[in-house]
Structures are given as C-alpha cells and as structure tokens.
Write a protein that holds these residues in place. Structure first.
Motif, PDB file in Angstrom:
ATOM      1  N   CYS A 288       0.843  -1.198   0.000  1.00  0.00           N
ATOM      2  CA  CYS A 288       0.000   0.000   0.000  1.00  0.00           C
ATOM      3  C   CYS A 288       0.878   1.248   0.000  1.00  0.00           C
ATOM      4  O   CYS A 288       1.731   1.417   0.866  1.00  0.00           O
ATOM      5  CB  CYS A 288      -0.907  -0.020   1.229  1.00  0.00           C
ATOM      6  N   ALA A 289       0.669   2.137  -0.949  1.00  0.00           N
ATOM      7  CA  ALA A 289       1.511   3.332  -1.059  1.00  0.00           C
ATOM      8  C   ALA A 289       0.669   4.561  -1.386  1.00  0.00           C
ATOM      9  O   ALA A 289       0.771   5.134  -2.475  1.00  0.00           O
ATOM     10  CB  ALA A 289       2.581   3.126  -2.117  1.00  0.00           C
ATOM     11  N   PRO A 290      -0.179   5.022  -0.474  1.00  0.00           N
ATOM     12  CA  PRO A 290      -0.986   6.219  -0.722  1.00  0.00           C
ATOM     13  C   PRO A 290      -0.095   7.433  -0.954  1.00  0.00           C
ATOM     14  O   PRO A 290       1.000   7.533  -0.396  1.00  0.00           O
ATOM     15  CB  PRO A 290      -1.807   6.368   0.569  1.00  0.00           C
ATOM     16  N   SER A 291      -0.568   8.368  -1.739  1.00  0.00           N
ATOM     17  CA  SER A 291       0.227   9.564  -2.046  1.00  0.00           C
ATOM     18  C   SER A 291       0.513  10.396  -0.801  1.00  0.00           C
ATOM     19  O   SER A 291       1.507  11.133  -0.750  1.00  0.00           O
ATOM     20  CB  SER A 291      -0.507  10.422  -3.088  1.00  0.00           C
ATOM     21  N   GLU A 292      -0.336  10.266   0.222  1.00  0.00           N
ATOM     22  CA  GLU A 292      -0.157  11.053   1.448  1.00  0.00           C
ATOM     23  C   GLU A 292       1.152  10.724   2.162  1.00  0.00           C
ATOM     24  O   GLU A 292       1.643  11.534   2.960  1.00  0.00           O
ATOM     25  CB  GLU A 292      -1.329  10.807   2.409  1.00  0.00           C
ATOM     26  N   LEU A 293       1.713   9.552   1.908  1.00  0.00           N
ATOM     27  CA  LEU A 293       2.981   9.188   2.552  1.00  0.00           C
ATOM     28  C   LEU A 293       4.081  10.194   2.228  1.00  0.00           C
ATOM     29  O   LEU A 293       4.965  10.449   3.052  1.00  0.00           O
ATOM     30  CB  LEU A 293       3.424   7.793   2.084  1.00  0.00           C
ATOM     31  N   ARG A 294       4.036  10.772   1.046  1.00  0.00           N
ATOM     32  CA  ARG A 294       5.104  11.683   0.618  1.00  0.00           C
ATOM     33  C   ARG A 294       5.094  13.009   1.369  1.00  0.00           C
ATOM     34  O   ARG A 294       6.109  13.712   1.382  1.00  0.00           O
ATOM     35  CB  ARG A 294       4.991  11.939  -0.888  1.00  0.00           C
ATOM     36  N   SER A 295       3.966  13.342   1.983  1.00  0.00           N
ATOM     37  CA  SER A 295       3.867  14.636   2.663  1.00  0.00           C
ATOM     38  C   SER A 295       4.136  14.546   4.161  1.00  0.00           C
ATOM     39  O   SER A 295       4.062  15.546   4.864  1.00  0.00           O
ATOM     40  CB  SER A 295       2.472  15.232   2.429  1.00  0.00           C
ATOM     41  N   LEU A 296       4.452  13.349   4.651  1.00  0.00           N
ATOM     42  CA  LEU A 296       4.705  13.156   6.074  1.00  0.00           C
ATOM     43  C   LEU A 296       6.168  12.820   6.317  1.00  0.00           C
ATOM     44  O   LEU A 296       6.808  12.173   5.498  1.00  0.00           O
ATOM     45  CB  LEU A 296       3.810  12.039   6.617  1.00  0.00           C
ATOM     46  N   ASP A 297       6.685  13.259   7.454  1.00  0.00           N
ATOM     47  CA  ASP A 297       8.108  13.063   7.766  1.00  0.00           C
ATOM     48  C   ASP A 297       8.432  11.631   8.175  1.00  0.00           C
ATOM     49  O   ASP A 297       9.532  11.143   7.945  1.00  0.00           O
ATOM     50  CB  ASP A 297       8.538  14.009   8.898  1.00  0.00           C
ATOM     51  N   GLU A 298       7.478  10.954   8.803  1.00  0.00           N
ATOM     52  CA  GLU A 298       7.739   9.626   9.325  1.00  0.00           C
ATOM     53  C   GLU A 298       7.884   8.608   8.201  1.00  0.00           C
ATOM     54  O   GLU A 298       7.379   8.791   7.097  1.00  0.00           O
ATOM     55  CB  GLU A 298       6.608   9.184  10.251  1.00  0.00           C
ATOM     56  N   SER A 299       8.576   7.519   8.508  1.00  0.00           N
ATOM     57  CA  SER A 299       8.701   6.448   7.538  1.00  0.00           C
ATOM     58  C   SER A 299       7.370   5.707   7.434  1.00  0.00           C
ATOM     59  O   SER A 299       6.517   5.767   8.332  1.00  0.00           O
ATOM     60  CB  SER A 299       9.788   5.459   7.970  1.00  0.00           C
ATOM     61  N   LYS A 300       7.185   4.999   6.327  1.00  0.00           N
ATOM     62  CA  LYS A 300       5.964   4.218   6.151  1.00  0.00           C
ATOM     63  C   LYS A 300       5.823   3.191   7.270  1.00  0.00           C
ATOM     64  O   LYS A 300       4.718   2.975   7.802  1.00  0.00           O
ATOM     65  CB  LYS A 300       5.990   3.515   4.794  1.00  0.00           C
ATOM     66  N   GLN A 301       6.912   2.568   7.659  1.00  0.00           N
ATOM     67  CA  GLN A 301       6.875   1.545   8.704  1.00  0.00           C
ATOM     68  C   GLN A 301       6.396   2.136  10.023  1.00  0.00           C
ATOM     69  O   GLN A 301       5.597   1.539  10.747  1.00  0.00           O
ATOM     70  CB  GLN A 301       8.265   0.927   8.866  1.00  0.00           C
ATOM     71  N   GLU A 302       6.867   3.343  10.344  1.00  0.00           N
ATOM     72  CA  GLU A 302       6.458   3.985  11.587  1.00  0.00           C
ATOM     73  C   GLU A 302       4.975   4.369  11.530  1.00  0.00           C
ATOM     74  O   GLU A 302       4.235   4.200  12.497  1.00  0.00           O
ATOM     75  CB  GLU A 302       7.302   5.230  11.839  1.00  0.00           C
ATOM     76  N   LEU A 303       4.529   4.869  10.386  1.00  0.00           N
ATOM     77  CA  LEU A 303       3.126   5.261  10.243  1.00  0.00           C
ATOM     78  C   LEU A 303       2.197   4.055  10.337  1.00  0.00           C
ATOM     79  O   LEU A 303       1.102   4.150  10.907  1.00  0.00           O
ATOM     80  CB  LEU A 303       2.930   5.995   8.919  1.00  0.00           C
ATOM     81  N   ILE A 304       2.629   2.930   9.782  1.00  0.00           N
ATOM     82  CA  ILE A 304       1.825   1.713   9.896  1.00  0.00           C
ATOM     83  C   ILE A 304       1.705   1.307  11.364  1.00  0.00           C
ATOM     84  O   ILE A 304       0.626   0.929  11.831  1.00  0.00           O
ATOM     85  CB  ILE A 304       2.433   0.570   9.058  1.00  0.00           C
TER      86      ILE A 304
END
Length: 260
Positions: free
Chosen positions: A42-58
């Motif tokens: 899963c790679a929503p475009s919103e990931l690019r606007s946040l500082d945290e890594s995808k793993q941390e956000l999950i």
C-alpha cells in the motif's frame, strides 16, 4: 493493489477485528503481523507529505486505529464528527488488504491535516545527543517552571525516570535507551537489528516511542511512557501541559542515554 493475504489470514483478520479490544498479547501480535503484511504494497500519495517512515506510520495506525487501545467504546473526535471516518463495526470488519489500505489512507489524511498544526518534538526515532539534551535542559526556564507547577523539579523526575527505565522489560529498555536516549545510526530499526528484537514497532508503540509529537494524541496516556507521566508524575496528557511533558521527555532521554 495486490492482496497479499491468504484465505486463513483474511479469516483471522475478521475474527480478530471483531474482538480487537479484548485480544490477548499473542492475538495482538497476530493482528499486527497480518495488518503489516497487508499494507506492505500500500503506497498512498499522502505518505510523501509526512516526515515519518511508512513503517512507523503503519505502527501508529495499528496502535491507534486497528487495536484502538486508547479508548474502549469512545470514538475519537474526528470519528464522531464524520460518519465516513467512523471505525469499522464488527459486521464491517475488513477482510482484505484493499480494505485495510483504504482505512490506512484515511488515517494518513488525518495525519497530514494534523501535521500542519504542530511542530515535531526535538526527540524522535533518530534521537538527540546527550550534550544537546543537557544544553536544552539548562536553557529552557519555561519548561522548568512548568514542572514546578506540578510540584516537581528536575531531580525528582530524574529519580523517577531511573526507576521507570529499570522496571521495563529488556527489549523495551533497549529500545528506549538506544533509540530514544542516544543518537545511534539506524534509529529503532537499528536497535532492533542489533539486539534481535522481534516486533519492535509494536513494542515501540506500546512503549510510546512512535508518538513523539508537539501535540500528543489522547491515547498516549495508555502507552507505558504516557502512563508513567500521568500516574507516577501526575502530569495529565493535555495540550496545556506540553511544556512540562517536553521537559520530562528530555530528562527521560538523558537518563536513558546513561544506561549501558
């Protein structure tokens, strides 16, 4: 998006979701593993606007929105005001990676909105150096005065921090001391790799290391660090207490950095 869940995982997800606030530690671990696997592509475009890594956000998403450890039976403000954002009921439990990705995207949208209203606390997954911590402790009268408003001083918090650190299970103590109290390469993932700590993001979420924000979410009081701040130090996790809480974070990080 490719659905990576097997039939067994999809069935387990539905069952665990229906009981998600009464799960055993082993079942929580199973839920964590299933959701993490489902969200891998899963790679929503919103990931690019946040500082945290995808793993941390999950990890944050699983802790706050999937397991919902923060408030049994109590919807968060956004959920209550917007029916489209209401948490899934047992009958609507997601049974696929696609459905989970939709929930994750909603969560990221909320994070993106919130990130515009707050600044990052200068303590996070990358840690900060001991010298910087000591300099900040000596330079911030506002935070020191905020502690006094709660009947505390730096020495009392330092003593309480040492007890808190000593009482932690070994994996959590390593994550705190090396991922929060020191500026080591690799952040939390590096600590986990060096010490072979399983499910480190789940452990870090329970500990409180994936919620370092200027305005902490209300569920932070249910993490180990948040509970310690509220129950031992007597500081409620509220916006008006953030100066005192920032001071506590810095003292805790400094004490953690001194533990070998």
């Amino acid at each position: 998006m490719q659905d990576l869940l097997s039939k067994t995982e999809s069935t387990d997800l539905g069952d665990l979701w229906q009981r998600r606030q009464q799960l055993s530690p082993e079942e929580m671990g199973r839920m964590y593993a299933i959701v993490t696997r489902a969200l891998h592509p899963c790679a929503p475009s919103e990931l690019r606007s946040l500082d945290e890594s995808k793993q941390e956000l999950i990890a944050q998403f699983i802790y706050a929105k999937v397991l919902r450890l923060h408030a049994v039976g109590t919807p968060e403000p956004d959920d209550a005001e917007d029916p489209e954002r209401a948490p899934a009921t047992p009958s609507s439990a997601p049974s696929s990676a696609v459905a989970l990705c939709a929930y994750f995207k909603r969560y990221l949208i909320d994070c993106t909105r919130a990130s515009r209203l707050r600044r990052r606390v200068p303590i996070g997954e990358d840690g900060i150096g001991e010298a910087q911590l000591e300099a900040e402790l000596g330079a911030n009268d506002e935070e020191e005065n905020a502690l006094r408003d709660h009947g505390l001083n730096d020495d009392q918090v330092k003593a309480a921090a040492r007890c808190f650190i000593a009482a932690l299970p070994a994996p959590e103590r390593l994550l705190l001391c090396e991922g929060f109290g020191q500026e080591l390469a690799g952040g939390l993932s590096g600590v986990a790799s060096r010490h072979r700590i399983a499910s480190y993001h789940y452990r870090a979420g329970k500990l409180g290391l994936v919620h370092m924000r200027a305005a902490l979410p209300r569920d932070y009081g249910h993490t180990l660090m948040g509970s310690w701040i509220q129950k031992t130090l007597g500081i409620t996790i509220e916006r008006e207490n953030m100066s005192a809480i920032h001071r506590v974070f810095k003292i805790l990080a400094l004490e953690a950095s001194c533990v070998s």
